[in-house]
Design a protein around this motif. Sequence first.
Motif, mmCIF file in Angstrom:
data_model
loop_
_atom_site.group_PDB
_atom_site.id
_atom_site.type_symbol
_atom_site.label_atom_id
_atom_site.label_comp_id
_atom_site.label_asym_id
_atom_site.label_seq_id
_atom_site.Cartn_x
_atom_site.Cartn_y
_atom_site.Cartn_z
ATOM 1 N N ILE A 1 52.781 54.871 43.001
ATOM 2 C CA ILE A 1 52.093 55.144 41.741
ATOM 3 C C ILE A 1 50.953 56.134 41.964
ATOM 4 O O ILE A 1 50.754 57.067 41.192
ATOM 5 C CB ILE A 1 51.531 53.836 41.122
ATOM 6 N N ASN A 2 50.207 55.908 43.024
ATOM 7 C CA ASN A 2 49.038 56.742 43.287
ATOM 8 C C ASN A 2 48.847 56.915 44.796
ATOM 9 O O ASN A 2 48.338 56.017 45.463
ATOM 10 C CB ASN A 2 47.784 56.118 42.665
ATOM 11 N N MET A 3 49.213 58.057 45.307
ATOM 12 C CA MET A 3 49.096 58.291 46.739
ATOM 13 C C MET A 3 47.642 58.503 47.171
ATOM 14 O O MET A 3 47.326 58.468 48.358
ATOM 15 C CB MET A 3 49.946 59.493 47.171
ATOM 16 N N ILE A 4 46.727 58.676 46.205
ATOM 17 C CA ILE A 4 45.298 58.719 46.529
ATOM 18 C C ILE A 4 44.814 57.316 46.898
ATOM 19 O O ILE A 4 43.810 57.148 47.570
ATOM 20 C CB ILE A 4 44.497 59.281 45.341
ATOM 21 N N ARG A 5 45.541 56.312 46.433
ATOM 22 C CA ARG A 5 45.288 54.895 46.742
ATOM 23 C C ARG A 5 43.925 54.415 46.251
ATOM 24 O O ARG A 5 43.178 53.738 46.950
ATOM 25 C CB ARG A 5 45.475 54.629 48.244
ATOM 26 N N LYS A 6 43.640 54.803 45.021
ATOM 27 C CA LYS A 6 42.450 54.322 44.346
ATOM 28 C C LYS A 6 42.840 53.834 42.955
ATOM 29 O O LYS A 6 43.883 54.208 42.426
ATOM 30 C CB LYS A 6 41.403 55.437 44.221
ATOM 31 N N ALA A 7 41.988 52.993 42.394
ATOM 32 C CA ALA A 7 42.177 52.547 41.017
ATOM 33 C C ALA A 7 41.017 53.109 40.189
ATOM 34 O O ALA A 7 39.918 53.318 40.725
ATOM 35 C CB ALA A 7 42.206 51.026 40.951
ATOM 36 N N PRO A 8 41.290 53.374 38.920
ATOM 37 C CA PRO A 8 42.488 53.061 38.141
ATOM 38 C C PRO A 8 43.629 54.034 38.407
ATOM 39 O O PRO A 8 43.430 55.120 38.958
ATOM 40 C CB PRO A 8 42.001 53.189 36.701
#
Length: 241
Positions: free
Chosen positions: A48-55
């Motif tokens: 979903i997010n390869m930056i691996r942060k939320a949101p």
Amino acid sequence: MALELYLDLYSQPCRSVYIFAKKNNIPFDLRRLSLLDGEQYGEEFGKINMIRKAPALRDGDFCLAESIAILLYLAEKFQTPDFWYPADLQQRARVNEYLSWQHMAIRMHGSKMFWLRLLIPKVLGVEVPQDKLDAALEDLNGSLKLIEEKFLQDRPFIAGDHISLADLVAIVEVMQPVGSGLDVFEGRPKLSAWRDRVQDAIGKELFDDAHRTIMGSQEAVKLMDGSKMQVFKPKILRLFL
């Protein structure tokens, strides 16, 4: 497939997205994520997010990271009321000015105070030197002063007479050190009055719902399993100490 929001309400940017979506009746599936447990490093979230942060957002095959980008995407896709991101050139510029400033100022300083006062000593078991706390408080006070004197001045809200994305992004950051037991509103009547106006504009029930996790942090840390954070300990200490 319904729009999905991956959120951890300990996180200020996650709270801004949560409040905005709820306040504007945007339909979404909430995917809860525990950043403190490292769930952002799981294989599935990496897709979903390869930056691996939320949101993070997933809308069908479209995935998006970064809270400001997500807020603007939601505002445009769901055509939310103009006051959130005004069409007026100068009002929008005021919103953009604040959103551009906050990342390396109140965002950093509020987060640092939360970690130094609460998570590092209570969960990681590391004593924080007083000079580090004093320096962090000085930085935080500087950012709070700028919010009052530069961004608010004598206006009810940052962009003028109505709440905007700037106020939403600001309030969640200002509330972060409050969760650690530091009353940043004491002795700041202008900031307190602005907080009250923002809360009224959002709605107290939604405001409290979004901040329930962070406001319960002082009790929650007593039950946290610090072993889950040990792998991140060197990085955390390097970042905040």
